[in-house]
Design an enzyme around this catalytic site. Structure first.
Site, short mmCIF file in Angstrom:
data_model
loop_
_atom_site.label_atom_id
_atom_site.label_comp_id
_atom_site.label_asym_id
_atom_site.label_seq_id
_atom_site.Cartn_x
_atom_site.Cartn_y
_atom_site.Cartn_z
N GLU A 33 0.88 -1.18 0.00
CA GLU A 33 0.00 0.00 0.00
C GLU A 33 0.91 1.22 0.00
O GLU A 33 1.46 1.59 1.04
CB GLU A 33 -0.87 0.01 1.27
CG GLU A 33 -1.84 -1.15 1.39
CD GLU A 33 -3.05 -1.00 0.47
OE1 GLU A 33 -3.13 -0.02 -0.30
OE2 GLU A 33 -3.90 -1.89 0.52
N CYS B 192 -2.38 9.01 2.27
CA CYS B 192 -2.11 8.48 0.93
C CYS B 192 -3.27 8.79 0.00
O CYS B 192 -3.06 9.08 -1.18
CB CYS B 192 -1.86 6.99 1.00
SG CYS B 192 -3.17 6.09 1.81
P1 NAP Z 1 8.19 5.13 4.87
O1 NAP Z 1 9.34 6.00 5.16
O2 NAP Z 1 8.24 4.24 3.69
O3 NAP Z 1 7.92 4.30 6.20
C1 NAP Z 1 6.90 3.33 6.28
C2 NAP Z 1 7.42 2.13 7.07
O4 NAP Z 1 8.44 1.47 6.32
C3 NAP Z 1 8.07 2.52 8.39
O5 NAP Z 1 7.79 1.50 9.33
C4 NAP Z 1 9.54 2.54 8.05
O6 NAP Z 1 10.37 2.33 9.17
C5 NAP Z 1 9.64 1.38 7.08
N1 NAP Z 1 10.75 1.46 6.15
C6 NAP Z 1 11.36 2.55 5.65
N2 NAP Z 1 12.33 2.20 4.78
C7 NAP Z 1 12.33 0.85 4.72
C8 NAP Z 1 13.11 -0.11 4.02
N3 NAP Z 1 14.07 0.25 3.17
N4 NAP Z 1 12.83 -1.41 4.20
C9 NAP Z 1 11.85 -1.80 5.04
N5 NAP Z 1 11.09 -0.95 5.76
C10 NAP Z 1 11.32 0.37 5.59
O7 NAP Z 1 6.86 5.96 4.66
P2 NAP Z 1 6.29 7.13 5.55
O8 NAP Z 1 7.01 8.38 5.24
O9 NAP Z 1 6.25 6.69 6.97
O10 NAP Z 1 4.79 7.18 5.03
C11 NAP Z 1 4.40 8.00 4.00
C12 NAP Z 1 4.13 7.22 2.74
O11 NAP Z 1 3.23 6.15 2.99
C13 NAP Z 1 3.47 8.08 1.70
O12 NAP Z 1 4.01 7.82 0.45
C14 NAP Z 1 2.01 7.61 1.75
O13 NAP Z 1 1.29 7.87 0.60
C15 NAP Z 1 2.18 6.17 2.03
N6 NAP Z 1 0.96 5.59 2.59
C16 NAP Z 1 0.22 4.72 1.82
C17 NAP Z 1 -0.97 4.20 2.30
C18 NAP Z 1 -1.80 3.25 1.49
O14 NAP Z 1 -2.68 2.62 2.06
N7 NAP Z 1 -1.58 3.13 0.20
C19 NAP Z 1 -1.41 4.57 3.57
C20 NAP Z 1 -0.64 5.44 4.33
C21 NAP Z 1 0.55 5.95 3.82
P3 NAP Z 1 11.17 3.56 9.85
O15 NAP Z 1 10.15 4.49 10.39
O16 NAP Z 1 11.99 2.90 10.90
O17 NAP Z 1 11.99 4.18 8.76
#
Ligand code: NAP
Length: 463
Positions: free
Chosen positions: A228, A262
């Site tokens: 997602e 998102c």
């Molecule tokens: P993020 O930086 O990708 O973090 C999301 C999760 O992934 C966190 O638990 C993070 O851990 C972990 N993570 C980061 N890098 C990783 C890697 N290389 N390998 C494995 N895990 C990793 O995203 P965010 O900034 O928190 O969230 C914003 C994004 O999420 C936006 O793009 C938004 O659109 C999207 N989103 C999508 C949905 C949907 O349902 N489609 C819903 C909500 C949000 P750490 O915090 O420890 O880095």
């Protein structure tokens, strides 16, 4: 990144957590596997009773959980409590409907008896974001636990107290120890957990980069994943639309969660003939929004979750202006901090912002703006609207406003997205499947489809 609660309103570090050691991770994986071997044999009625108990705890203690959410990621307190209530809803939804979704499905074939049986997979890892720190987890946990799987949660590093509270809720509700565990770990530990033989599948909600990283590790291990990811949802308004309702909804749809959702509407595509009126009303509504302390019930928009998000959003807006766009309102974090009280000056505040006249080759057209920034476009007709709407790498949701039935049919058929909402904003609902296409990800959460993502769809054939 440190695992810590840092209040986005004040910049104060409130609590820091030590990440799990290798031994602690190994213990939790072992416990999850041992629990699964027992848990998979519990009855659906028993699981539903536990999930209903979790719903009750969520509702009884919504003020407490709401405050944790607001202090960790900055959404207005009323929205935080509404998020907790929605978690209770998804628990009750699956408690009530999972038996129906998981019952055997008979299929006529040349066998004397053939059917589908849904069986649990085992340990499923959930990597979750901070933006809806309770909801994102419960929409995974409720169907997963009802299906007989056990969960491991790697939550975003800035919401550790939310992560621990969720594990505690499920334990207090009666789920066996080990059915759902929070792992306080950094993202660099995710790969080794996905690679562990006992972990059968993974789901990630977050950025494209994180999704691609986890999906490639899981791909090498041939493990199922659901992704997602981000979006840049269009919000299309044609001249037949109810303009006032469309404008009010446009504000809510963009500003929900301080603009960090998102499925927030991010690109407003308006038919030329009503563009002037739409813009005027939108700017007036933006100007009236109150930015400030999210614990104050009068606040419409709190701070962004982290200083990095603020910095990135600021850079995106500046780049867009440099590439030729016009700012109609906002566009500078200073606009907020100079107006705010001293205590808020260390917070991650960004003002409601509208960008228009965005050149076709501007990078903004291909990016996600994760904050209270609207991109406003004018188009001559529905053909141009659909073309522009589909011209990003994303395909999460889409909202389209029209009273003409042929136009509705075209939007339903031609918009490239996981969902289309006509005359309403895109929202998630336990009853409806949720997810994206293109670079917004794959797989579905919620509804009947959501519970079927992490099960063995076993074919049984008996002569
Ligand atoms: P993020 O930086 O990708 O973090 C999301 C999760 O992934 C966190 O638990 C993070 O851990 C972990 N993570 C980061 N890098 C990783 C890697 N290389 N390998 C494995 N895990 C990793 O995203 P965010 O900034 O928190 O969230 C914003 C994004 O999420 C936006 O793009 C938004 O659109 C999207 N989103 C999508 C949905 C949907 O349902 N489609 C819903 C909500 C949000 P750490 O915090 O420890 O880095």
């Amino acid at each position: 990144m440190a695992i810590a609660t840092i209040n986005p309103t004040t910049g104060e570090t409130m609590k820091v957590f030590e990440p799990l050691t290798e031994e602690e991770i190994a213990f939790k994986l072992g416990l999850a596997q041992r629990t699964f071997e027992q848990y998979r044999h519990t009855s659906l009625a028993q699981r539903a009773e536990w999930l209903n108990a979790a719903a009750k705890i969520l509702l009884d203690e919504r003020n407490h959980f709401g405050k944790i959410i607001t202090l960790e990621m900055g959404k207005p307190i009323a929205a935080a409590m509404a998020e907790v209530e929605k978690c209770a809803l998804v628990c009750r939804y699956y408690a009530e409907n999972a038996a129906e979704f998981l019952k055997d499905v008979a299929i006529d074939t040349d066998a004397s008896h053939s059917f589908i049986r849904y069986q649990p997979l085992g340990i499923v890892l959930a990597v979750m974001p901070w933006n809806f720190p309770f909801w994102q987890v419960f929409r995974f946990a409720a169907p997963g636990l009802m299906a007989g799987n056990v969960g491991l949660l790697k939550h975003a590093s800035n919401v550790p107290q939310s992560a621990l509270a969720i594990e505690d809720i499920l334990l207090r509700a009666g789920f066996p120890k080990g059915a759902f565990q929070t792992l306080l770990i950094g993202s660099e530990k995710v790969a080794q957990i996905v690679e562990d033989d006992r972990v059968k599948a993974a789901t990630l909600t977050g950025s494209e980069a994180a999704g691609a990283s986890l999906a490639s590790v899981a791909g090498k291990q041939l493990k199922k994943t659901v992704m997602e990811l981000g979006g840049s949802d269009p919000f299309i308004v044609l001249e037949s639309a109810d303009l006032d309702t469309a404008v009010s909804t446009a504000v809510t749809a963009r500003m929900i969660n301080n603009g960090q959702s998102c499925i927030a509407a991010k690109r407003f595509i308006v038919q030329e003939s009503i563009a002037e009126a739409f813009t005027e009303k939108l700017v007036a509504k933006y100007a009236a929004l109150k930015v400030g302390d999210p614990l104050n019930p009068e606040t419409d928009i709190g701070p962004l979750a982290t200083p990095t998000i603020l910095k990135e959003l600021d850079a995106q807006v500046r780049a867009c202006v440099k590439q030729g766009a016009t700012l109609l309102i906002g566009g500078d974090p200073q606009i907020v901090s100079t107006k705010s009280i001293v205590a808020l000056q260390h917070g991650n505040f960004y003002p409601p912002t509208i960008l228009t006249d965005i050149p076709p080759d501007a990078s903004a057209n291909q990016e996600e703006f994760f904050g209270p920034v609207a991109l406003l476009y004018r188009v001559p007709d529905i053909d141009a609207a659909i073309q522009l709407a589909n011209s990003t790498p994303f395909g999460l949701g889409a909202s389209a406003w029209t009273q003409v039935s042929e136009d509705r049919d075209r939007f339903m058929a031609e918009l490239e997205s996981g969902s289309v909402f006509i005359n309403g904003m895109v929202k998630s609902d336990p009853r409806l499947p949720f997810g994206g296409i293109k670079r917004s990800g794959y797989g579905r959460e919620l509804g009947r489809e959501g519970i079927h993502e992490f099960v063995n769809i076993k074919t049984v054939w008996v002569k």
